[in-house]
Write an enzyme that holds these catalytic residues in place. Structure first.
Site, PDB file in Angstrom:
ATOM      1  N   ARG A   1     -26.978-144.953  23.269  1.00  0.00           N
ATOM      2  CA  ARG A   1     -25.705-145.351  22.663  1.00  0.00           C
ATOM      3  C   ARG A   1     -24.599-144.342  22.957  1.00  0.00           C
ATOM      4  O   ARG A   1     -23.417-144.682  22.966  1.00  0.00           O
ATOM      5  CB  ARG A   1     -25.901-145.553  21.160  1.00  0.00           C
ATOM      6  CG  ARG A   1     -26.277-144.311  20.382  1.00  0.00           C
ATOM      7  CD  ARG A   1     -26.939-144.608  19.053  1.00  0.00           C
ATOM      8  NE  ARG A   1     -28.298-145.086  19.223  1.00  0.00           N
ATOM      9  CZ  ARG A   1     -29.088-145.458  18.214  1.00  0.00           C
ATOM     10  NH1 ARG A   1     -28.639-145.411  16.978  1.00  0.00           N
ATOM     11  NH2 ARG A   1     -30.302-145.884  18.443  1.00  0.00           N
TER      12      ARG A   1
ATOM     13  N   LYS B   1     -39.918-136.731  22.606  1.00  0.00           N
ATOM     14  CA  LYS B   1     -40.829-137.842  22.341  1.00  0.00           C
ATOM     15  C   LYS B   1     -42.280-137.360  22.388  1.00  0.00           C
ATOM     16  O   LYS B   1     -42.581-136.348  23.025  1.00  0.00           O
ATOM     17  CB  LYS B   1     -40.646-138.929  23.414  1.00  0.00           C
ATOM     18  CG  LYS B   1     -39.328-139.668  23.385  1.00  0.00           C
ATOM     19  CD  LYS B   1     -39.278-140.674  24.516  1.00  0.00           C
ATOM     20  CE  LYS B   1     -37.970-141.460  24.488  1.00  0.00           C
ATOM     21  NZ  LYS B   1     -37.908-142.408  23.373  1.00  0.00           N
TER      22      LYS B   1
END
Length: 479
Positions: A339, A265
């Site tokens: 996920r 990120k």
């Protein structure tokens, strides 16, 4: 802080000793003759208080009143949202005074309003101190919620008990959401869960790396490979009904820090990725509330928790992992890791033969773009479950909004090298993430709550919100 439910009519309120008396006034409110009624009438006549929502007037040592400060505040039409706003405004006006004892006078026993008032007081007085020794804990120790008649007080008791439990659950979720990653590791979350098991009817087991790998949770284990902090899989059970009653399963994403892994990120704002375990925190908070309320239901909480770090052993874009379900997953972006841990927990949930499974996750920035910071994203193929969750959110002032799950959205998840890819492009990112999870949740009614926009606030008010504990608790008690 301690909450109490008490009967105080207008006359008793005038003689009630407290540091601060907050009097909620709806547009139609009429008080019996007396000192308090005179102050309200005079304030209305002068225009210092009217029906404008959250308009308030603060009085200091008013003649004939025992309270040190009296805050008259309008709730407009009296809706629970207006009550929350009014109490928040009143608490803001009292902040500098730092009262130890606050009394809130409500006009009736309306459950949503009472619960909104309690949560507003708690939110306004919350202070994070765990890693900030210089911060002073909130002075407020005692809160009285007052109703004008004994009959209304008696009628409000169940709502009051739920409100107190919700306040405690939200506080726990906030506290662990706010802690920095080095003070909220997967191991520490496991210990918090084990502490909750001290409640009656509750049990907990915490699985470590060897047990997780033995279960075949290859997707979850792959995310944890890049971290030196050992992963944990937390299984909480609240058994308040017969064993034959199918439980509701809550699955909370517990990424205690998310660097994005190899798909790193940007540095700006990365500190907020300590909040990536707010789904897990909401499950812990909900179980705290259940432990206090002791309802006659069965609930299971599943929390896969680990860090997502860019170590030499970390997942690489293009790697293929095998989930507990046996489906293979091509990891195109290691920053779509939530996920990957949730899918194995959803497979594990099958063994409980649940009546419904709800996963809660700070899953996608795309959901923030879609819904901002007001509503959580709701996804479910079940109209019945979606409607029940939506209704619970509205009642708890913890709203969500249902988004679509058309099969066409899954087209972007196709892979040439595995059964499914873990991302499907930028467009509709919150939906494709939900479509990925849906593949692993076909054996039971399932819903997904994307709380990326609602779980915390940025800027000057930076901090966890404790959502969606209110929504989850309301759903569990009314489903």
């Amino acid at each position: 802080m301690n909450f109490e439910l008490k009967t105080l009519d207008a006359a008793a309120a005038a003689g009630h000793k407290t540091d601060a008396l907050i009097v909620l006034l709806s547009a139609e409110a009429k008080l019996p003759a007396g000192t308090l009624a005179k102050w309200v009438a005079d304030a209305r006549k002068s225009g210092d208080i009217d029906a404008t929502p959250s308009k308030l007037l603060t009085l200091w040592h008013p003649e004939g009143m025992q309270a040190t400060r009296v805050v008259l505040v309008s709730t407009g039409d009296g809706h629970a949202v207006r009550v929350r706003q009014a109490v928040t405004a009143a608490m803001g006006a009292l902040k500098a005074a730092a009262p130890k004892h606050v009394t809130v006078c409500l006009p009736d026993a309306n459950a949503p309003c009472l619960q909104a008032a309690a949560q507003a007081v708690a939110d306004a007085s919350y202070t994070y101190t765990a890693t900030k020794p210089s911060a002073k804990a909130a002075a407020l120790k005692r809160v009285v919620l007052a109703l004008p008649t004994a009959a209304k007080t008696k009628a409000a008791k169940p709502a009051f008990e739920q409100a107190c439990a919700q306040v405690a659950g939200v506080a726990l979720a906030k506290e662990w959401g706010n802690r920095p990653a080095n003070h909220a590791t997967p191991t520490q979350l496991g210990k918090v869960a084990q502490g909750l098991a001290k409640h009656k009817r509750m049990s907990c087991k915490v699985l470590g790396p060897k047990e997780i790998e033995a279960l075949g949770m290859g997707s979850f284990a792959a995310v944890a490979r890049g971290s030196r902090e050992p992963m944990r899989f937390i299984v909480l059970q609240y058994n308040g009904a017969a064993k034959t009653v199918a439980p509701t399963v809550l699955v909370g994403k517990g990424i205690t820090f998310d660097t994005g892994g190899i798909s790193l990120k940007p540095g700006a704002g990365m500190d907020e990725m300590k909040f990536d375990m707010c789904g897990a925190a909401s499950v812990l908070g909900t179980f705290e509330a259940l432990g206090l309320l002791q309802p006659n239901i069965n609930v299971v909480g599943l929390i896969p928790t680990c860090e997502n770090m860019p170590d030499g052993l970390a997942l690489k874009p293009g790697d293929v992992v095998t989930s507990m379900s046996g489906q293979t997953i091509e990891v195109l972006n290691t920053d779509a890791e939530g996920r990957l841990i949730l899918c194995d927990a959803l497979t594990y949930a099958t063994r409980f033969k649940p009546r419904a499974v709800i996963d809660i996750a700070t899953l996608t920035g795309a959901c923030v773009i879609s819904l901002g910071h007001v509503r959580s994203g709701l996804f479910s193929p079940s109209d019945e479950l979606a409607q029940a969750l939506s209704a619970a959110g509205e009642a708890a002032l913890d709203p969500c909004w249902r988004l679509p799950l058309d099969d066409d959205y899954a087209e972007g998840l196709k892979s040439n090298f595995a059964d499914v890819a873990n991302v499907g492009g930028r467009e509709g990112g919150a939906i494709t993430a939900a479509k990925f999870l849906q593949r692993f949740a076909k054996d039971y009614p399932w819903a997904h709550l994307d709380i990326a926009g609602s779980a915390w606030k940025s800027g000057a008010a930076k901090g966890a919100t404790g959502r969606p504990v209110g929504l989850l608790l309301q759903y569990l008690l009314t489903a």
